[in-house]
Design a protein around this motif. Structure first.
Motif, short mmCIF file in Angstrom:
data_model
loop_
_atom_site.label_atom_id
_atom_site.label_comp_id
_atom_site.label_asym_id
_atom_site.label_seq_id
_atom_site.Cartn_x
_atom_site.Cartn_y
_atom_site.Cartn_z
N PHE A 1 0.86 -1.19 0.00
CA PHE A 1 0.00 0.00 0.00
C PHE A 1 0.89 1.23 0.00
CE2 PHE A 1 0.69 -0.69 4.54
CZ PHE A 1 0.87 0.59 5.04
N LYS A 2 0.27 2.38 -0.25
CA LYS A 2 1.04 3.63 -0.36
C LYS A 2 0.15 4.80 0.04
CE LYS A 2 -0.09 4.29 -5.28
NZ LYS A 2 -1.17 3.27 -5.26
N ALA A 3 0.78 5.95 0.17
CA ALA A 3 0.04 7.18 0.43
C ALA A 3 -0.98 7.41 -0.68
CB ALA A 3 1.00 8.36 0.52
N GLY A 4 -2.18 7.82 -0.29
CA GLY A 4 -3.26 8.05 -1.24
C GLY A 4 -4.21 6.89 -1.39
N ASP A 5 -3.81 5.70 -0.93
CA ASP A 5 -4.70 4.53 -1.02
C ASP A 5 -5.90 4.70 -0.10
OD1 ASP A 5 -3.20 3.27 -2.92
OD2 ASP A 5 -2.24 1.85 -1.55
N GLU A 6 -7.02 4.15 -0.53
CA GLU A 6 -8.26 4.24 0.24
C GLU A 6 -8.43 3.04 1.16
OE1 GLU A 6 -13.13 4.73 -0.44
OE2 GLU A 6 -11.76 4.53 -2.15
N PHE A 7 -8.95 3.29 2.35
CA PHE A 7 -9.36 2.23 3.26
C PHE A 7 -10.74 1.73 2.82
CE2 PHE A 7 -6.40 4.69 5.77
CZ PHE A 7 -5.73 3.76 6.54
N VAL A 8 -10.80 0.54 2.29
CA VAL A 8 -12.08 -0.03 1.86
C VAL A 8 -12.56 -0.97 2.97
CG1 VAL A 8 -13.25 -1.42 0.12
CG2 VAL A 8 -11.40 0.14 -0.56
N LEU A 9 -13.66 -0.61 3.60
CA LEU A 9 -14.17 -1.43 4.69
C LEU A 9 -14.75 -2.73 4.13
CD1 LEU A 9 -14.79 -1.66 7.73
CD2 LEU A 9 -17.01 -0.60 7.26
N VAL A 10 -14.18 -3.84 4.55
CA VAL A 10 -14.63 -5.16 4.12
C VAL A 10 -15.65 -5.72 5.10
CG1 VAL A 10 -13.90 -7.53 3.63
CG2 VAL A 10 -12.43 -5.60 2.98
N GLU A 11 -15.39 -5.48 6.40
CA GLU A 11 -16.25 -6.06 7.43
C GLU A 11 -16.15 -5.22 8.70
OE1 GLU A 11 -16.84 -10.37 9.74
OE2 GLU A 11 -15.08 -10.00 8.47
N ARG A 12 -17.28 -5.06 9.39
CA ARG A 12 -17.30 -4.39 10.69
C ARG A 12 -18.10 -5.27 11.65
NH1 ARG A 12 -17.94 1.96 11.37
NH2 ARG A 12 -15.67 1.71 11.13
N PRO A 13 -17.44 -6.28 12.25
CA PRO A 13 -18.16 -7.24 13.09
C PRO A 13 -18.56 -6.70 14.46
CG PRO A 13 -15.82 -7.74 13.05
CD PRO A 13 -16.04 -6.65 12.05
N LEU A 14 -17.91 -5.62 14.91
CA LEU A 14 -18.19 -5.08 16.25
C LEU A 14 -18.50 -3.58 16.17
CD1 LEU A 14 -15.24 -6.82 18.14
CD2 LEU A 14 -17.64 -7.52 18.16
N PRO A 15 -19.64 -3.23 15.57
CA PRO A 15 -19.95 -1.81 15.36
C PRO A 15 -20.14 -1.01 16.64
CG PRO A 15 -21.86 -3.18 14.89
CD PRO A 15 -20.71 -4.12 15.06
N ASN A 16 -20.34 -1.67 17.77
CA ASN A 16 -20.53 -0.97 19.03
C ASN A 16 -19.27 -0.89 19.88
OD1 ASN A 16 -23.25 -0.62 18.44
ND2 ASN A 16 -23.83 -2.55 19.39
N MET A 17 -18.16 -1.43 19.39
CA MET A 17 -16.91 -1.41 20.15
C MET A 17 -15.90 -0.54 19.41
SD MET A 17 -14.40 -4.48 21.60
CE MET A 17 -15.73 -5.44 22.30
N SER A 18 -16.06 0.76 19.52
CA SER A 18 -15.08 1.66 18.90
C SER A 18 -13.75 1.54 19.62
CB SER A 18 -15.58 3.11 18.98
OG SER A 18 -15.59 3.56 20.33
N VAL A 19 -12.69 2.00 18.98
CA VAL A 19 -11.37 2.00 19.60
C VAL A 19 -11.41 2.82 20.89
CG1 VAL A 19 -8.98 2.78 19.35
CG2 VAL A 19 -10.13 1.64 17.43
N LYS A 20 -12.09 3.94 20.85
CA LYS A 20 -12.21 4.79 22.04
C LYS A 20 -12.89 4.04 23.18
CE LYS A 20 -14.22 9.19 23.60
NZ LYS A 20 -12.97 9.91 23.93
#
Length: 291
Positions: A181-200
């Motif tokens: 990967f490189k600068a400018g690449d997009e984060f493509v969300l493939v899966e979000r199994p824990l939508p209620n558990m943010s990093v915060k």
């Protein structure tokens, strides 16, 4: 558990990519080796199970498959600058190195400024980034190296305490599929199994005195959360749902005996539960009074 407030990623992209070599810092507490001083990578980088090929890690607590990549939000630098500028005006912190308050000041591999923060990213998120596939494994657990790097030496005004209590320390990835990967690449969300558990939300578990026990138990058993964080949850449960002292990690040495004595923190056994509560209130007050 607290609900995820963000609707999800839109247009999240990498600003810059960094890697570093291990260096010795003799002026840090008892001397220390660290690869926190990163340099920008030009073009695509190769990432495998242990991170970017060119990136070194100095010890187990700063590397490994569950800490392969560190991402930090540029928005956090603005927040930190506001807090410490207020402290400087009030004469409370005079040595802080403001020149480092920009990427890659926190030793991040991936720098972003697109709204991708601890609030909007979740544990277990799987992203396609270039040809690699990565997964959020845990919040970054800040340590006393940040205080040395930014010359925040007074216990009353430590950077490690600020980013711990305000959950602005960044987050880590495991690599599911090696690639480039490189600068400018997009984060493509493939899966979000824990939508209620943010990093915060996950980070709040280690420092807040009042935190829902059912959420702690969920984290204890969460296979998508790195073992380090599951261990924190187990220790908290064993401690009657009270946070377990992290003073060695945050202060360094013998609970920060090498630091200037400040107004908030002592090296006593109740340091974490009492002093962190005071620190949270103080940092929040600084921000809102100056707003």
């Amino acid at each position: 558990m607290a609900k995820q407030q963000s609707p999800g990623p839109t247009g999240w992209r990498v600003d810059r990519v960094f890697a570093g070599k291990i260096q010795r810092y003799d002026n840090w507490y008892k001397g220390a080796s660290s690869a926190i001083d990163k340099k920008e990578c030009k073009g695509a980088v190769t990432v495998g199970k242990l991170g970017i090929t060119e990136d070194q890690q100095s010890r187990k607590s700063h590397g490994g498959p569950e800490r392969a990549l560190l991402q930090y939000a540029g928005e956090n630098y603005d927040y930190i600058s506001k807090v410490f500028e207020k402290k400087k005006r009030d004469g409370l912190e005079t040595s802080f190195d403001f020149d480092r308050l920009r990427s890659p000041g926190f030793g991040e591999n991936i720098a972003t400024s697109c709204g991708m923060t601890e609030d909007t990213v979740c544990i277990g998120d799987v992203y396609k980034l270039g040809t690699a596939t990565i997964q959020v494994s845990m919040p970054r657990a800040p340590c006393f190296h940040l205080n040395h790097r930014f010359q925040a030496r007074d216990r009353a005004h430590l950077l490690s305490i600020l980013v711990e209590t305000q959950q602005k320390a960044g987050w880590l990835y495991r690599v599911l599929e090696a690639g480039k990967f490189k600068a400018g690449d997009e984060f493509v969300l493939v899966e979000r199994p824990l939508p209620n558990m943010s990093v915060k939300f996950a980070h709040r578990m280690v420092s807040e005195t009042k935190f829902p026990l059912d959420a702690v138990k969920e984290m204890k058993d969460c296979a998508l959360l790195a073992e380090k964080w599951r261990k924190y949850a187990r220790e908290r449960i064993a401690n009657g749902n009270h946070p377990v002292g992290m003073s060695a990690r945050l202060l360094g040495g013998s609970k920060g005996a090498h630091l200037k004595k400040g107004h908030f923190f002592s090296a006593g056994g109740c340091w974490y539960s009492v002093s962190l509560a005071i620190a949270v209130a103080a940092f929040v007050l600084v921000v809102f009074v100056d707003a």
